[in-house]
Design a protein around this motif. Structure first.
Motif, mmCIF file in Angstrom:
data_model
loop_
_atom_site.group_PDB
_atom_site.id
_atom_site.type_symbol
_atom_site.label_atom_id
_atom_site.label_comp_id
_atom_site.label_asym_id
_atom_site.label_seq_id
_atom_site.Cartn_x
_atom_site.Cartn_y
_atom_site.Cartn_z
ATOM 1 N N LEU A 164 0.833 -1.202 0.000
ATOM 2 C CA LEU A 164 0.000 0.000 0.000
ATOM 3 C C LEU A 164 0.869 1.254 0.000
ATOM 4 O O LEU A 164 0.585 2.223 -0.710
ATOM 5 C CB LEU A 164 -0.925 -0.014 1.222
ATOM 6 C CG LEU A 164 -1.787 1.223 1.428
ATOM 7 C CD1 LEU A 164 -2.731 1.415 0.270
ATOM 8 C CD2 LEU A 164 -2.570 1.123 2.721
ATOM 9 N N LEU A 165 1.951 1.224 0.781
ATOM 10 C CA LEU A 165 2.849 2.373 0.782
ATOM 11 C C LEU A 165 3.420 2.602 -0.614
ATOM 12 O O LEU A 165 3.511 3.738 -1.087
ATOM 13 C CB LEU A 165 3.973 2.156 1.786
ATOM 14 C CG LEU A 165 3.580 2.100 3.268
ATOM 15 C CD1 LEU A 165 4.806 1.892 4.115
ATOM 16 C CD2 LEU A 165 2.879 3.375 3.666
ATOM 17 N N LEU A 189 0.764 4.058 -2.812
ATOM 18 C CA LEU A 189 0.535 5.465 -2.486
ATOM 19 C C LEU A 189 1.654 6.330 -3.041
ATOM 20 O O LEU A 189 1.404 7.423 -3.553
ATOM 21 C CB LEU A 189 0.439 5.635 -0.968
ATOM 22 C CG LEU A 189 -0.886 5.234 -0.350
ATOM 23 C CD1 LEU A 189 -0.807 5.275 1.159
ATOM 24 C CD2 LEU A 189 -1.977 6.180 -0.824
ATOM 25 N N MET A 216 0.901 9.293 -5.443
ATOM 26 C CA MET A 216 1.154 10.678 -5.064
ATOM 27 C C MET A 216 2.131 11.349 -6.033
ATOM 28 O O MET A 216 1.975 12.503 -6.383
ATOM 29 C CB MET A 216 1.739 10.756 -3.649
ATOM 30 C CG MET A 216 0.867 10.211 -2.547
ATOM 31 S SD MET A 216 -0.754 10.955 -2.443
ATOM 32 C CE MET A 216 -0.356 12.545 -1.755
ATOM 33 N N LYS A 270 -7.244 3.729 6.452
ATOM 34 C CA LYS A 270 -5.804 3.516 6.591
ATOM 35 C C LYS A 270 -5.072 4.154 5.411
ATOM 36 O O LYS A 270 -3.994 4.743 5.557
ATOM 37 C CB LYS A 270 -5.506 2.025 6.657
ATOM 38 C CG LYS A 270 -6.171 1.329 7.842
ATOM 39 C CD LYS A 270 -5.157 0.730 8.751
ATOM 40 C CE LYS A 270 -5.629 0.278 10.103
ATOM 41 N NZ LYS A 270 -6.962 0.160 10.488
ATOM 42 N N LEU A 271 -5.683 4.021 4.251
ATOM 43 C CA LEU A 271 -5.065 4.572 3.047
ATOM 44 C C LEU A 271 -4.928 6.082 3.148
ATOM 45 O O LEU A 271 -3.855 6.643 2.894
ATOM 46 C CB LEU A 271 -5.942 4.176 1.849
ATOM 47 C CG LEU A 271 -5.433 4.384 0.446
ATOM 48 C CD1 LEU A 271 -6.052 3.332 -0.452
ATOM 49 C CD2 LEU A 271 -5.796 5.745 -0.084
ATOM 50 N N ILE A 272 -6.005 6.764 3.568
ATOM 51 C CA ILE A 272 -5.897 8.223 3.610
ATOM 52 C C ILE A 272 -5.029 8.661 4.780
ATOM 53 O O ILE A 272 -4.442 9.733 4.750
ATOM 54 C CB ILE A 272 -7.273 8.931 3.655
ATOM 55 C CG1 ILE A 272 -8.082 8.488 4.862
ATOM 56 C CG2 ILE A 272 -8.045 8.709 2.395
ATOM 57 C CD1 ILE A 272 -9.386 9.237 4.993
ATOM 58 N N LEU A 290 -2.258 7.092 5.680
ATOM 59 C CA LEU A 290 -0.868 6.899 5.278
ATOM 60 C C LEU A 290 -0.456 7.829 4.144
ATOM 61 O O LEU A 290 0.723 8.110 3.945
ATOM 62 C CB LEU A 290 -0.654 5.444 4.835
ATOM 63 C CG LEU A 290 -0.674 4.401 5.948
ATOM 64 C CD1 LEU A 290 -0.678 3.003 5.368
ATOM 65 C CD2 LEU A 290 0.542 4.570 6.844
ATOM 66 N N ARG A 291 -1.451 8.304 3.392
ATOM 67 C CA ARG A 291 -1.170 9.083 2.185
ATOM 68 C C ARG A 291 -0.306 10.319 2.442
ATOM 69 O O ARG A 291 0.716 10.512 1.784
ATOM 70 C CB ARG A 291 -2.494 9.482 1.538
ATOM 71 C CG ARG A 291 -2.470 9.552 0.049
ATOM 72 C CD ARG A 291 -3.887 9.630 -0.466
ATOM 73 N NE ARG A 291 -4.428 10.958 -0.272
ATOM 74 C CZ ARG A 291 -4.627 11.819 -1.263
ATOM 75 N NH1 ARG A 291 -4.351 11.465 -2.489
ATOM 76 N NH2 ARG A 291 -5.124 12.995 -1.038
#
Lengths: 534, 546
Positions: free
Chosen positions: A207-208, A211, A215, B450-452, B454-455
């Protein structure tokens, strides 16, 4: 738009995902009796397979993006604040796996009609199987990073339940001499937890990575990202993202040092779960590598390709050697999965058209062959109440000819006999590694050689199994009296079991004889994927 | 216009917008009516249930009225235009400022937090109506409404004194609520809570004093302007930094941030269950409101000072909460430790503000004076919304279950074994809520949360914190799944007890009271809605902070 037969529109993609999930909900909501539940399961998975076939026909021919768009595509707004679209598509990379998933789920549901695990309600198991199918189809169809991730995680909870609830209580956990792990519910729970915790840890890291890509590039759309081919991402960002993504996906694949969740999970899961784990879940990891890592962060993957290739080939050899000393047949098949997926990883790490083609081919072949092997071993185990090689009756060829032949067929396919499906994927992966100077650099030749040695190891350990079980000395059952003793009646594979396994046999032969039917589907897609890479 | 004693006329205007204060005022009004009803009600009302019904109705109406006021304010022209209602402000002509100094501002941030607090309070109140805590209606409702008032005021407070007063108003009545079970564990829980609250107040007051010393103002806006001034001398900056750290410590206890979390398990276990629910959602929302207002609005120019601290605290908090929760066998204590872990997640996004460049970049919009840390704050609030929905749904089921099992076992996880057979609906709601908390599909809401969260960290390059948080996901999954698994596990055969007949399985035997049913339904609906449309938690605060 395409030259395919327009049987169904893009909505079919949403239905493909929603139908099994809805079926799972219905089965969970209404505690149907076993008979009805399995029939519902067969109906729904059958409809899903039909729909998948229709969608595949409509999506053909499979010239993949970025050259052109996926054959079938559905794009809806989902989370505008994050720029996330419910973007599903069917192209040359996803079609084989979508069909494989739909086929295996149908066979598993059919299998459950007659062969049911000892404990737990069958309705719930069918529901979990359908939920896994829905999640897997969603992962294979997703063309958005976040949707991919959500679908990727969807399979976890149902699969956890499959192992923890319907797992094999009688499984003697002590498959290695001296091991004294507790059996029963404790062992099931441990195996299931290990599976989920490994995967969740991996996917949190993934997930990191997702992201970071999202981003830095400002979009989560995989088509767009693949078209850019990582050109808007700096090398450092790409490398970090590739590390995180590969770490997450490698747990699922599984890659060599991260594979320790696999043997207990596959061994303890009921036959239905083992087939799905091997045939569907492992593919999520390698599919993610091909779909997300290769086109989106190609330079980053190039940086770490030697490591990936080295771990892949280490998995091939390590798992192969472990299979030599493994005493439990089901665990042996599970370990052989690690070896097979090692070839897939080597193919991906090569970043050559041959290697990727081989990886995709080996993916499908492994799903078919290992699915078949787990069905056969499950049948053998149900009859003997053990899967320990030392305790199983020998001379299957004469005693249980149908099961014996199916086991022999599966083993031969698994060791990569030319003319069967297992051969082509591994050959192409090795060829890809041999020619992978640009990605794997100096270690490309050694990796190829070692992978080739791995095929010999596979042949050796599978032939060892056959020597023990298929021929065996005489007809004397080796089982002690405690397991039923000599003289008990053990029936051969029923017609039902044979019917369930035959499609896998047929597909294995078909792909072995005519590999082009799959290679032509994946070919343009692979060329397109690598087009972005310099 | 006020004349000062120095002869020189110092002009000052003072403006109060009653509409802007309505969400805060209405619960107070309800509180007064409850007290008046108790004082004036004729004796024959007291005999029956009429008085209790009336008090329940007034309290609920007051909260719903506050909710309606929030909705009304959201549609006010100022907010539609992307601005804010300046509810309590003063202009001092002498200072030559064109902009007013405001103690209370109704902005998008205020309203979002207030809407969340009102919604959570309504559900908590519905849960509480039939519980032990609300046996004394007047005490319960008055304390409850007072605490909610404090929480609502926190969302709009924009000076340090208002912030402190509101924080205490949100906390001290809650201490009373905890003690309403009127037994030894209740008293212990209340005392633990009280001590923590008082110590924290001291820290916060000290921090506020230092900030006043360093910047010369109590208004958050002035403080942020003063701190943003690059010409601020080093020693002054050091005093301000110390004040910031003390202030963070002072508000951290409210969201159970480690190391100020130790009150949480004892207090939750000692409080009546619905009050534990209140503490874990409304009180936590209030705490986050305080942190967001303090750090996000007032102190963000010195984010470089507090962001690493917040990041470290967040990681320590979630790790401690998760690790201890792994070993819990009592439902309320498990939930308590899990809310500690979730508190870490809630403040996590704020840790991304350490890098000044990323603040400017993620703000997206440069306000009249300064860019604002909108992204991180929106992520915090978004995660909080998801957590509150899931926490309420889980607590609602826990509250109802506790009434239906023998007293000795009311809190053990073992009493949840096989719940899916006995109470399929309740088990489904609880299971779904737990998966939302764990962040695993089908609980998509938790996953997107969790996604937002960690973003911003990934964007701001806070990799250590991000990786540590990501690894914590697995820890959390372990115990949430353990509980979920119990729901569908086969019931253990009771030795010597009545045989479990399959015919009786699946037939609901709970008597769920209407208010509790509403609470469970609302919690479940919120979870499902946010899972289907995560935009609702991902797209908060589109117009920035004020």
């Amino acid at each position: 738009m395409t030259g395919g037969v327009d049987l169904v529109g893009p909505w079919a993609l949403a239905v493909l995902v929603a139908l099994p999930l809805a079926g799972a909900l219905v089965l969970l909501g209404r505690g149907l009796p076993a008979r009805t539940a399995t029939r519902v399961g067969v109906t729904i998975s059958g409809l899903t397979l039909l729909l998948a076939l229709a969608a595949a026909a409509s999506a053909a021919p499979f010239a993949a993006y970025p050259g052109s768009r996926p054959g079938l595509e559905l794009d809806l707004d989902w989370i505008p604040a994050l720029g996330v679209h419910l973007h599903l598509g069917l192209d040359g990379i996803s079609v084989p796996l979508v069909l494989l998933t739909a086929l295996l789920t149908l066979l598993v549901c059919l299998h459950l009609v007659r062969v049911q695990p000892d404990a737990g309600r069958v309705g719930g198991l069918v529901a979990c199987v359908l939920a896994v199918e829905g999640g897997a189809l969603g992962t294979f169809l997703a063309l958005d990073l976040v949707v991919f991730f959500v679908a990727f995680e969807t399979v976890l909870v149902p699969m956890w339940f499959v192992i923890a609830r319907w797992g094999d209580s009688g499984q003697r956990a002590s498959t290695l001499a001296g091991s004294s792990r507790p059996g029963g519910e404790q062992a099931r729970r441990e195996a299931a937890n290990r599976f989920v915790l490994f995967t969740v840890t991996g996917s949190a890291l993934m997930l990191l990575g997702l992201l970071l890509v999202a981003m830095r590039s400002g979009t989560t759309d995989l088509v767009l990202l693949a078209q850019r081919g990582g050109q808007d991402l700096a090398l450092g960002v790409q490398t970090v993202a590739a590390c995180l993504l590969v770490a997450g996906l490698a747990v699922k694949a599984p890659m060599f040092p991260l594979h320790t969740w696999l043997p207990p999970a596959h061994t303890i899961a009921p036959t239905a779960g083992s087939v799905l784990l091997a045939g569907v879940l492992l593919k999520l990891g390698t599919y993610g590598l091909v779909r997300v890592v290769v086109p989106v962060v190609p330079q980053g993957l190039r940086e770490i390709a030697p490591v990936l290739g080295a771990f892949g080939v280490a998995g091939v050899l390590w798992a192969g050697l472990a299979c030599f000393v493994e005493r439990d047949l089901k665990r042996l098949i599970a370990l052989s999965s690690v070896a097979h997926m090692g070839f897939v990883l080597v193919g991906i790490a090569s970043m050559t058209p041959e290697g990727l083609q081989g990886a995709l081919f080996a993916n499908v072949a492994h799903g078919l062959i290992t699915g078949l092997l787990f069905l056969v071993v499950g049948a053998v185990k149900d009859r003997h109440h053990t899967a320990e090689l030392a305790l199983l009756d020998r001379n299957l060829r004469d005693r249980l000819p149908r099961l014996g032949w199916l086991l022999a067929f599966g083993a031969l396919a698994g060791l990569g006999l030319p003319g069967l499906a297992g051969f082509w994927g591994e050959l192409l992966a090795i060829a890809g590694a041999w020619r992978s100077d640009s990605a794997m650099g100096a270690i490309s030749r050694p990796v190829a050689v070692l992978a080739a040695v791995g095929t010999a190891v596979a042949a050796a350990y599978l032939l060892r199994v056959l020597r023990r079980l298929w021929h065996g000395p005489g007809g004397a059952p080796a089982a002690p009296a405690s397991l039923g003793g000599p003289g008990r009646f053990i029936g051969d594979a029923t017609r039902h079991e044979v019917v369930v396994m035959m499609p896998l046999v047929a597909a294995t032969v078909a792909l072995g004889v005519l590999p082009a039917i799959l290679l032509e589907v994946t070919g343009p897609a692979v060329r397109a994927l690598l087009a972005g890479a310099p | 216009m006020i004349a000062t004693g120095h002869g020189e006329p110092l002009a000052a205007w003072f403006s109060v917008s009653s509409a802007g204060l309505a969400p805060v005022a209405l619960p107070v009004l309800g509180l007064l009516v409850v007290l008046l009803l108790d004082a004036l009600a004729p004796a024959r009302w007291r005999a029956g249930r009429a008085l209790r019904r009336a008090q329940d109705g007034v309290s609920l109406l007051a909260l719903l009225g506050a909710g309606a006021a929030v909705v009304g304010l959201w549609r006010s022209p100022d907010l539609v235009a992307g601005g804010a209602v300046q509810a309590v402000c003063s202009w001092s002509a002498g200072s030559g400022q064109a902009d007013p100094q405001c103690s209370f501002v109704v902005s998008e941030l205020t309203l979002t937090l207030q809407a969340l607090i009102v919604g959570a309070a309504v559900v908590s109140l519905l849960l509480a109506l039939d519980g032990t805590g609300a046996r004394d209606r007047v005490a319960h409702h008055v304390l409850f409404l007072a605490a909610v008032t404090g929480a609502l005021a926190l969302a709009g407070a924009r000076d340090l004194v208002s912030l402190m007063v509101a924080l205490e108003l949100a906390s001290l009545p809650a201490v009373g609520l905890v003690g309403l079970r009127r037994d030894a564990p209740g008293a212990q829980g209340a005392l633990t809570f009280l001590y923590t609250a008082i110590v924290s107040l001291g820290l916060l007051a000290l921090g506020a004093g230092m900030l006043l010393l360093a910047t010369g103002s109590l208004y958050l806006r002035d403080i942020s302007l003063a701190l943003a001034d690059a010409a601020l001398p080093g020693p002054v900056r050091a005093v301000a930094a110390l004040g910031v750290l003390l202030a963070v410590a002072g508000v951290g206890y409210k969201v159970s941030l480690a190391p100020f979390h130790l009150w949480t398990p004892d207090t939750y276990a000692g409080a009546p269950l619905p009050v534990a629910a209140f503490l874990s959602v409304v009180s936590k929302a209030a705490g986050l409101a305080a942190i967001v207002v303090l750090l996000g609005v007032g102190l963000w120019p010195v984010a470089a000072v507090w962001a690493p601290v917040v990041g470290a605290l967040a990681v320590v908090t979630m790790t401690v909460g998760n690790v201890v929760a792994l070993r819990q066998h009592v439902a309320v204590r498990l939930l308590a430790w899990s809310t500690v872990a979730q508190a870490g997640w809630v403040v996590l996004p704020l840790a991304s503000l350490g890098d000044a460049d990323s603040v400017a970049a993620s703000a997206g919009r440069v306000g009249p004076v300064l860019a604002e840390p909108r992204g991180a704050v929106a992520a915090s609030v978004g995660y909080l919304v998801a957590y509150v929905a899931a926490g309420l749904a889980a607590f609602a089921v826990v509250v109802v279950l506790a009434r239906h099992v023998p007293a000795a076992e009311e809190h053990t996880l073992e009493s949840y074994r096989g719940l899916a057979r006995r109470e399929p609906v309740a088990a489904a709601v609880l299971g779904f809520a737990l998966l939302c908390l764990a962040g695993l599909p089908p609980g998509v809401m938790g996953l997107v949360g969790k996604l937002i969260a960690l973003r911003p960290l990934v964007d701001g390059g806070a990799w250590v914190v991000a990786v540590a948080a990501a690894l914590n996901v697995a820890l959390g999954v372990a115990y949430y799944l353990r509980w979920t698994a119990l729901l569908v596990a086969t019931p253990r055969p009771v030795v010597g007890g009545p045989a479990v007949s399959d015919g009786a399985a699946g037939v609901p035997t709970w008597r769920v009271r209407p208010a509790e049913g509403l609470a469970i339904g609302a919690g479940a609906l919120a979870c499902v809605l946010l899972s289907v449309a995560p935009q609702l938690i991902a797209g908060l605060l589109p117009n920035g902070l004020l």
